[in-house]
Motif scaffolding. Sequence first.
Motif, short mmCIF file in Angstrom:
data_model
loop_
_atom_site.label_atom_id
_atom_site.label_comp_id
_atom_site.label_asym_id
_atom_site.label_seq_id
_atom_site.Cartn_x
_atom_site.Cartn_y
_atom_site.Cartn_z
N GLU A 218 4.03 62.35 34.84
CA GLU A 218 5.25 62.41 34.06
C GLU A 218 6.22 61.23 34.14
O GLU A 218 7.21 61.23 33.47
N GLY A 219 5.79 60.31 35.02
CA GLY A 219 6.78 59.04 35.59
C GLY A 219 6.69 58.04 34.60
O GLY A 219 5.57 57.57 34.16
N VAL A 220 7.90 57.24 34.60
CA VAL A 220 7.71 55.83 33.75
C VAL A 220 8.65 55.14 34.88
O VAL A 220 9.34 55.72 35.55
N VAL A 221 8.67 53.78 34.67
CA VAL A 221 9.36 52.79 35.56
C VAL A 221 10.22 51.93 34.22
O VAL A 221 9.79 51.57 33.18
N ILE A 222 11.59 51.86 34.52
CA ILE A 222 12.30 51.25 33.91
C ILE A 222 12.74 49.90 34.72
O ILE A 222 13.31 50.22 35.97
N ARG A 223 12.77 48.82 34.21
CA ARG A 223 13.36 47.55 34.97
C ARG A 223 13.79 46.47 34.25
O ARG A 223 13.81 46.69 32.90
N GLY A 224 14.57 45.60 34.96
CA GLY A 224 15.22 44.53 34.04
C GLY A 224 16.53 44.39 33.80
O GLY A 224 17.17 44.61 34.94
N ALA A 225 17.14 44.26 32.74
CA ALA A 225 18.53 44.13 32.58
C ALA A 225 19.23 45.32 32.13
O ALA A 225 19.94 45.57 31.57
N VAL A 226 19.02 46.42 33.44
CA VAL A 226 19.71 47.56 33.30
C VAL A 226 19.95 47.89 34.94
O VAL A 226 19.48 47.47 35.77
N THR A 227 21.12 48.92 34.89
CA THR A 227 21.31 49.21 36.14
C THR A 227 20.68 50.83 36.50
O THR A 227 20.07 51.35 35.63
N GLY A 228 20.34 51.03 37.85
CA GLY A 228 19.66 52.12 38.11
C GLY A 228 18.21 52.06 37.90
O GLY A 228 17.43 52.84 37.29
N ILE A 229 17.51 50.81 37.98
CA ILE A 229 16.15 50.57 37.53
C ILE A 229 15.17 51.36 38.65
O ILE A 229 15.64 51.76 39.79
N GLY A 230 13.89 51.58 38.19
CA GLY A 230 13.18 52.34 39.11
C GLY A 230 12.38 53.61 38.35
O GLY A 230 12.31 53.33 36.93
#
Length: 369
Positions: A218-230
């Motif tokens: 069920e997991g995804v990863v978000i990263r880059g020009a955002v806060t709270g990446i992971g």
Amino acid sequence: MNRIFTKVLIILMVPWVSFAQTFGKLELGLTEGGEEPALPIIVSIPLEKPVSADEYVVGPGDKLTINILTSESLTIPLIVTPTGDLIIPSVGVISVAGNTLTKMIKRVRSFVNEQAYPNAKVTLVLTELRTFLIQVIGAVGQPGFVEINPATRLGVLIQFAGGFHQFAREFDITIRSISGEVQKVDFLQFILHGDLEHNPTFQEGDKLIIPFGDVEKEGVVIRGAVTGIGYDIIAPSETLEHFLWRKAKFRENADLESVTITRQKNGKEEHLQIQPERFSSVILKPGDTIDILRERGISVNGFVQVPGSFQFFPGFTAADYINMAGGNTMEGNPNRVLIRHLDGSSNRGQDILVKRGDVIVVPRNLKSS
């Protein structure tokens, strides 16, 4: 007689000063080491609207004031006892817990008229809401017991419990009442649509259960020009648009004109460049990596040490960005690097000059595939 009653009334009112000072606040007790903290942590519990007398259910700890108007005017502060009773001086004891405020007021008026003051005009008002403990279990920052009042909603309770854990299934919350009744809550419906049915209030004895999600399924990863990446847990069939609404806090240099999703397909990495007009139609899949570029920044994916998004520097080549990403892994082949451009075209080669918004993909070495 009047002097005696005045003295009794003053004694009754004194303890209310300290109660009034802490009404609507949460004070946490001992520290992890079992010692009292130097200063208590206090969190305000505001009301979103006036309490409805027809809906509010009276319980132990509620504070009221009664005014009995006869030849004299008697104003007395009252509190519902732990057993659910109301003790009215010179009148008697009446059970009130479990009644709505409207029904309780009618019962108390009749009780006062019948027991002591037949012709009196009786006014009763709720002056302070009771507080009670709710047990919070599962995927929050600080599971345990949290002090709230009957008007506190789920979202505020979660804040008091340290917020959702990043692996929380926010769409699959269970509230179990003391009678065993179960209520299912999808908190994302409140976040996205403001549906108060999915941001409910609580009663004494309720248990709040927030399950952990399965990161692989069920997991995804978000990263880059955002806060709270992971990592984060996505709801079934959640779109990129909905996920960004609830999860992403964009930095000032974020570029939403080019969002890249990296996903596995048939054992190979697939790199999708998503324009804003497609956000609402793209369904996220478990295992997706979402890259938010920096002002038409550069995304480096594939077999590199530190894949991710990087600032654009004029004159830099693909080789420069591969180095910024820590270089290729043992399995990566930088000699076959692919550069995808915003216009849909592509080039291969480490010496290619990189343009704003380009996606650089280092493929697997053929010998290791």
